[in-house]
Design a protein around this motif. Structure first.
Motif, PDB file in Angstrom:
ATOM      1  N   ASN A  38      -2.094   1.846  -5.712  1.00  0.00           N
ATOM      2  CA  ASN A  38      -3.310   1.176  -6.399  1.00  0.00           C
ATOM      3  C   ASN A  38      -2.985   1.307  -7.978  1.00  0.00           C
ATOM      4  O   ASN A  38      -3.086   2.630  -8.469  1.00  0.00           O
ATOM      5  N   PHE A  41      -3.827  -4.539   0.740  1.00  0.00           N
ATOM      6  CA  PHE A  41      -5.148  -4.136   0.647  1.00  0.00           C
ATOM      7  C   PHE A  41      -5.648  -5.621   0.927  1.00  0.00           C
ATOM      8  O   PHE A  41      -5.589  -6.664   0.766  1.00  0.00           O
ATOM      9  N   GLN A  61     -14.923  -0.966  -1.949  1.00  0.00           N
ATOM     10  CA  GLN A  61     -14.240   0.230  -2.813  1.00  0.00           C
ATOM     11  C   GLN A  61     -13.066   0.463  -2.073  1.00  0.00           C
ATOM     12  O   GLN A  61     -12.857   1.370  -1.351  1.00  0.00           O
ATOM     13  N   SER A  62     -12.045  -0.234  -2.435  1.00  0.00           N
ATOM     14  CA  SER A  62     -10.447   0.085  -1.943  1.00  0.00           C
ATOM     15  C   SER A  62      -9.649  -0.583  -2.887  1.00  0.00           C
ATOM     16  O   SER A  62      -9.949  -1.004  -3.941  1.00  0.00           O
ATOM     17  N   TYR A 106      -3.398  -5.288   6.783  1.00  0.00           N
ATOM     18  CA  TYR A 106      -4.272  -4.522   6.018  1.00  0.00           C
ATOM     19  C   TYR A 106      -3.685  -3.327   5.733  1.00  0.00           C
ATOM     20  O   TYR A 106      -3.891  -2.316   4.927  1.00  0.00           O
ATOM     21  N   CYS A 132     -11.750  -0.874  -9.294  1.00  0.00           N
ATOM     22  CA  CYS A 132     -12.256  -0.767  -8.010  1.00  0.00           C
ATOM     23  C   CYS A 132     -12.608   0.500  -7.427  1.00  0.00           C
ATOM     24  O   CYS A 132     -13.030   0.704  -6.327  1.00  0.00           O
ATOM     25  N   ASN A 172      -9.229   4.696   1.209  1.00  0.00           N
ATOM     26  CA  ASN A 172      -9.030   3.333   1.052  1.00  0.00           C
ATOM     27  C   ASN A 172      -8.435   2.703   0.103  1.00  0.00           C
ATOM     28  O   ASN A 172      -8.102   1.525  -0.368  1.00  0.00           O
ATOM     29  N   TYR A 173      -7.920   3.563  -1.022  1.00  0.00           N
ATOM     30  CA  TYR A 173      -7.044   3.354  -2.022  1.00  0.00           C
ATOM     31  C   TYR A 173      -5.516   3.859  -1.804  1.00  0.00           C
ATOM     32  O   TYR A 173      -4.727   3.161  -2.566  1.00  0.00           O
ATOM     33  N   LEU A 221     -11.489  -3.326   4.286  1.00  0.00           N
ATOM     34  CA  LEU A 221     -11.540  -1.991   3.718  1.00  0.00           C
ATOM     35  C   LEU A 221     -12.913  -1.768   2.987  1.00  0.00           C
ATOM     36  O   LEU A 221     -13.399  -0.798   2.605  1.00  0.00           O
ATOM     37  N   ASP A 269     -10.965   3.592  -8.121  1.00  0.00           N
ATOM     38  CA  ASP A 269     -10.003   4.803  -7.622  1.00  0.00           C
ATOM     39  C   ASP A 269      -9.971   5.848  -8.752  1.00  0.00           C
ATOM     40  O   ASP A 269     -10.382   5.725  -9.715  1.00  0.00           O
ATOM     41  N   ARG A 323       0.919  -1.189   0.036  1.00  0.00           N
ATOM     42  CA  ARG A 323       0.025  -0.145  -0.009  1.00  0.00           C
ATOM     43  C   ARG A 323       0.838   1.224   0.103  1.00  0.00           C
ATOM     44  O   ARG A 323       0.377   2.278  -0.113  1.00  0.00           O
TER      45      ARG A 323
END
Length: 251
Positions: free
Chosen positions: A35, A232, A240-241, A228, A40, A30-31, A237, A42, A22
């Protein structure tokens, strides 16, 4: 933006294998922060900037960074050149082309990398619980044999970051699908308040059954649910992460 921080796997001098963490990107919430998955939710500008950073680190052009739109199926696609359109409905990629990075996206599912040092070919597999039940990693071993004459005994494998036995709690209906598929549940499950299933071990056993030596299989032992903050986890999360990208690149 800081450089992407990767978890590397050692498979030999002729290949680079890794999972993203991450850390090191520009995505938010949450991205955050790294990413490159465009399916998803972002921000597209953040995704693009993160891709440029990763490709710079790998020393490849951005069109040589390849990932499919996965559907928890078992289709495996051979990649012989940079794709010009979305690779739709595919859960594993394989190639023998140098400087073409293939990979899969996960956030609790199990990413698996295969490397044939004899024929210099690689494969990246997405094995969620559905793909694991459907034995996608065994199908990938077979596909590499058909495409590149890869012998299972020569393959080196990595089972990357994914949800662990301790954290993967499932309902009876999921347990029953594994049992009905013929798996030895005493080796891959445990019952507490609910059933727990060990996806990394289940995929490792499938590789061994397919002829890959146990000594050739590396397990990352990284639980995305528990770690986490670094990897991810959709269970932690939400959907939607961001997603981990686990890739492999022939030199």
């Amino acid at each position: 933006m800081n450089s992407p921080q990767l978890t590397y796997y050692h498979l030999g001098a002729g290949v680079t294998a890794f999972s993203t963490t991450r850390h090191g990107g520009c995505s938010k919430g949450n991205y955050a922060a790294f990413n490159i998955n465009g399916y998803c939710g972002d921000d597209e500008l953040h995704i693009a900037a993160n891709k440029v950073a990763l490709c710079g680190l790998l020393d490849i052009s951005c069109d040589h960074l390849v990932m499919p739109h996965q559907v928890h199926g078992t289709e495996i696609r051979r990649i012989d050149e940079p794709p010009h359109e979305t690779i739709e409905g595919v859960d594993a990629l394989m190639t023998n082309v140098p400087q073409l990075c293939i990979g899969v996206s996960t956030a609790d599912c199990i990413p698996i990398l295969l490397y044939d040092p004899r024929h210099h070919a690689v494969c990246a597999v997405h094995a969620g619980w559905r793909g694991t039940v459907l034995r996608i990693v065994q199908k990938a071993v077979t596909a590499m044999g058909e495409a590149y004459a890869s012998a299972p005994a020569d393959l080196q494998a990595v089972i990357g970051p994914g949800i662990s036995l301790d954290s993967f709690e499932v309902g009876d209906e999921v347990y029953d699908q594994f049992a009905e598929a013929g798996f030895d549940m005493s080796l891959i499950s445990r019952h507490e308040a609910k059933w727990h299933i060990d996806l990394p071990v289940c995929n490792s056993l499938q590789l061994i059954e397919a002829g890959v030596p146990m000594a050739n299989i590396q397990l990352s032992d990284i639980c995305t649910y528990q770690q986490y903050d670094h990897y991810f986890s959709a269970r932690r999360l939400g959907i939607q992460s961001g997603r981990i990208y686990t890739g492999i690149l022939l030199k």
